[in-house]
Design a protein around this motif. Structure first.
Motif, PDB file in Angstrom:
ATOM      1  N   ASP A 170      26.330  32.573  27.491  1.00 53.23           N
ATOM      2  CA  ASP A 170      25.722  33.868  27.821  1.00 53.23           C
ATOM      3  C   ASP A 170      26.800  34.887  28.185  1.00 53.23           C
ATOM      4  N   ASN A 171      27.780  34.440  28.948  1.00 53.79           N
ATOM      5  CA  ASN A 171      28.878  35.333  29.320  1.00 53.79           C
ATOM      6  C   ASN A 171      29.694  35.747  28.096  1.00 53.79           C
ATOM      7  N   ALA A 172      29.895  34.810  27.176  1.00 54.78           N
ATOM      8  CA  ALA A 172      30.654  35.141  25.969  1.00 54.78           C
ATOM      9  C   ALA A 172      29.929  36.206  25.156  1.00 54.78           C
ATOM     10  N   TYR A 173      28.617  36.099  25.039  1.00 55.69           N
ATOM     11  CA  TYR A 173      27.850  37.104  24.304  1.00 55.69           C
ATOM     12  C   TYR A 173      28.006  38.488  24.923  1.00 55.69           C
ATOM     13  N   GLU A 220      27.358  48.791  13.903  1.00 51.88           N
ATOM     14  CA  GLU A 220      26.099  49.249  14.471  1.00 51.88           C
ATOM     15  C   GLU A 220      25.412  48.199  15.345  1.00 51.88           C
ATOM     16  N   VAL A 221      25.904  46.967  15.318  1.00 50.94           N
ATOM     17  CA  VAL A 221      25.276  45.907  16.117  1.00 50.94           C
ATOM     18  C   VAL A 221      25.521  46.185  17.593  1.00 50.94           C
ATOM     19  N   PRO A 222      24.470  46.251  18.419  1.00 52.96           N
ATOM     20  CA  PRO A 222      24.685  46.491  19.848  1.00 52.96           C
ATOM     21  C   PRO A 222      25.470  45.350  20.490  1.00 52.96           C
ATOM     22  N   LYS A 223      26.342  45.686  21.398  1.00 55.38           N
ATOM     23  CA  LYS A 223      27.128  44.676  22.092  1.00 55.38           C
ATOM     24  C   LYS A 223      26.206  43.749  22.874  1.00 55.38           C
ATOM     25  N   GLY A 224      26.467  42.458  22.800  1.00 55.75           N
ATOM     26  CA  GLY A 224      25.661  41.486  23.516  1.00 55.75           C
ATOM     27  C   GLY A 224      24.579  40.836  22.679  1.00 55.75           C
ATOM     28  N   VAL A 225      24.386  41.295  21.443  1.00 59.72           N
ATOM     29  CA  VAL A 225      23.308  40.782  20.601  1.00 59.72           C
ATOM     30  C   VAL A 225      23.790  39.685  19.649  1.00 59.72           C
ATOM     31  N   MET A 226      25.003  39.797  19.146  1.00 57.81           N
ATOM     32  CA  MET A 226      25.427  38.914  18.055  1.00 57.81           C
ATOM     33  C   MET A 226      26.757  38.233  18.346  1.00 57.81           C
ATOM     34  N   MET A 227      26.813  36.961  17.943  1.00 57.61           N
ATOM     35  CA  MET A 227      28.065  36.209  17.877  1.00 57.61           C
ATOM     36  C   MET A 227      28.229  35.747  16.439  1.00 57.61           C
ATOM     37  N   ILE A 228      29.415  35.965  15.866  1.00 57.09           N
ATOM     38  CA  ILE A 228      29.698  35.543  14.504  1.00 57.09           C
ATOM     39  C   ILE A 228      30.796  34.487  14.507  1.00 57.09           C
ATOM     40  N   HIS A 229      30.588  33.471  13.702  1.00 59.82           N
ATOM     41  CA  HIS A 229      31.603  32.441  13.465  1.00 59.82           C
ATOM     42  C   HIS A 229      32.151  32.679  12.065  1.00 59.82           C
ATOM     43  N   PRO A 230      33.239  33.442  11.938  1.00 57.25           N
ATOM     44  CA  PRO A 230      33.771  33.768  10.611  1.00 57.25           C
ATOM     45  C   PRO A 230      34.622  32.639  10.051  1.00 57.25           C
ATOM     46  N   PRO A 281      34.939  45.092  17.901  1.00 56.71           N
ATOM     47  CA  PRO A 281      34.967  44.690  19.316  1.00 56.71           C
ATOM     48  C   PRO A 281      33.587  44.573  19.943  1.00 56.71           C
ATOM     49  N   ASN A 282      32.557  44.946  19.217  1.00 57.20           N
ATOM     50  CA  ASN A 282      31.178  44.866  19.705  1.00 57.20           C
ATOM     51  C   ASN A 282      30.547  43.504  19.482  1.00 57.20           C
ATOM     52  N   ILE A 283      31.211  42.622  18.743  1.00 55.99           N
ATOM     53  CA  ILE A 283      30.619  41.342  18.356  1.00 55.99           C
ATOM     54  C   ILE A 283      31.417  40.194  18.962  1.00 55.99           C
ATOM     55  N   ALA A 284      30.716  39.279  19.646  1.00 57.05           N
ATOM     56  CA  ALA A 284      31.363  38.077  20.167  1.00 57.05           C
ATOM     57  C   ALA A 284      31.733  37.166  18.998  1.00 57.05           C
TER      58      ALA A 284
END
Length: 386
Positions: free
Chosen positions: A16-19, A296-306, A319-322
């Protein structure tokens, strides 16, 4: 040692903190390990995929040896006991190369978008199922008795899968990455119905047909049930409320992404933000060329594993995406333990908050990883706070 409930609470807070880019006392540790775990435990692929008792034994041994905070795999992928009864499907075990082979496949013709849109259930039963059954044997048919056996195997597989999920959460206090799956229509088109080649051609030749079909599929209950029915408060033991796997995007130009993918993806993102839900994305291939959209993704909504993009560049541009990942198979499979730990430390320092340390690609083959390298960085980061 913490009990499972306390571990689950601690690990949930870490993710949760990481998100939300809150500072964690230690970096969360993710596990993107798949069929390698079967080999690491000394079994053949078919041992685990055909025998649920052996698969459970492997899962337990693997969890005890490698106490990650979150896992992707519980040997519940590619259910060979089901597909074997239906002609083998499009995935099969290759013991000589210790792998699961995937065969390019398609069960819908380019001129059939309209028929699918008109009556999807009818199309699946009359077109997709017969083509699936006969892809390896043109004479393959299912008798009523065989169909009942398929249903029994499906039930057994469901029972096994739920047992492994309960084990992961309740016994080991670990999270799962994959929760309720939301699969956008273009993923379904490319991976199930038309194949990657067919979908690629369709995007150039059948634009209007695809858009009409995709809207109909998106609105269907079966595709969006996970997104519409689950609120953040209902899920326990998962990294996120919604899971997405992006594969077909590897075929797309930014213009195609904007036309075929982004409108519906944006609806999922907006809905998740409104419902205070979190999305986890496993992104295969490279996706940084779509950074302008993902800003456009709000910060705190998405985590991506690229999987294919440089994770440091990803952090700089979005910087908006975990993010999760960073440790390559070339490192884990070839380096020495101290070299792995040193690179992992650099990653954690460079990425800062909003980061989960994980293997960047699916660890599947024997040479993808060395046991001592996993143990080395797990031991270091389990005790290292910052």
């Amino acid at each position: 040692m913490m009990d499972a409930q306390a571990l689950l609470k601690e690990r949930t807070e870490l993710f949760d903190n990481a998100y939300s880019f809150k500072h964690n006392r230690r970096v969360p540790l993710g596990c993107n390990i798949w069929s390698w775990q079967i080999l690491d435990c000394g079994y053949k692929m078919s041992d685990a995929l055909l025998n649920y008792d052996i698969a459970e034994k492997i899962n337990r041994e693997f969890h005890e040896r490698y106490p990650f905070d979150a896992y992707t795999n519980l040997i519940t992928r590619n259910p060979q006991r089901i597909t074997g009864l239906m002609g083998g499907g499009n995935h099969f075990v290759d013991e000589s190369d210790e792998m699961i082979q995937s065969v390019e496949h398609g069960y819908m013709e380019a001129e059939e978008f309209g028929a699918f849109t008109e009556n999807a259930d009818d199309f699946y039963w009359k077109k997709v199922l017969p083509r699936y059954l006969t892809q390896n044997d043109p004479d393959k048919k299912l008798t009523i008795g065989e169909f009942k056996q398929v249903l029994k195997e499906w039930k057994d597989f469901t029972v096994y899968s739920q047992k492994m999920l309960d084990m992961n959460i309740r016994e080991f206090g670990a999270l799962m990455y994959y929760s309720r799956m939301v699969r956008l229509p273009l993923e379904h088109l490319a991976l199930d119905l038309r194949g990657l080649k067919g979908a690629s051609l369709d995007m150039r030749r059948n634009k209007n047909e695809i858009l009409k079909w995709a809207d109909a599929v998106y609105e269907s209950t079966s595709n969006m049930a996970g997104f519409n029915a689950v609120s953040a408060s209902e899920q326990k033991g998962f990294v996120a409320d919604i899971t997405m796997v992006w594969q077909v995007v590897s075929l797309m130009s930014p213009k195609q992404f904007e036309t075929f993918y982004w409108p519906q993806l944006k609806r999922v993102i907006d809905g998740a933000a409104a419902n205070h839900q979190k999305i986890f994305v496993a992104a295969q291939g490279t996706i940084l060329r779509f950074a302008d959209f993902l800003q456009e993704v709000p910060k705190g909504v998405m985590m991506i594993h690229p999987e294919g993009d440089d994770i440091r560049e990803f952090r700089e541009r979005l910087p908006n995406i975990a993010l999760a990942g960073g440790l390559s198979t070339s490192l884990l499979g070839n380096a020495k333990p101290d070299e792995v730990v040193d690179e992992a430390k650099r990653l954690v320092d460079d990425m800062g908050d909003g980061f989960v340390l994980c293997q960047n690609q699916m660890i599947s083959y024997r040479n993808d990883c060395k046991r001592e390298n996993l143990l080395a960085y797990l031991d270091y980061f389990k005790s290292h706070t910052y």
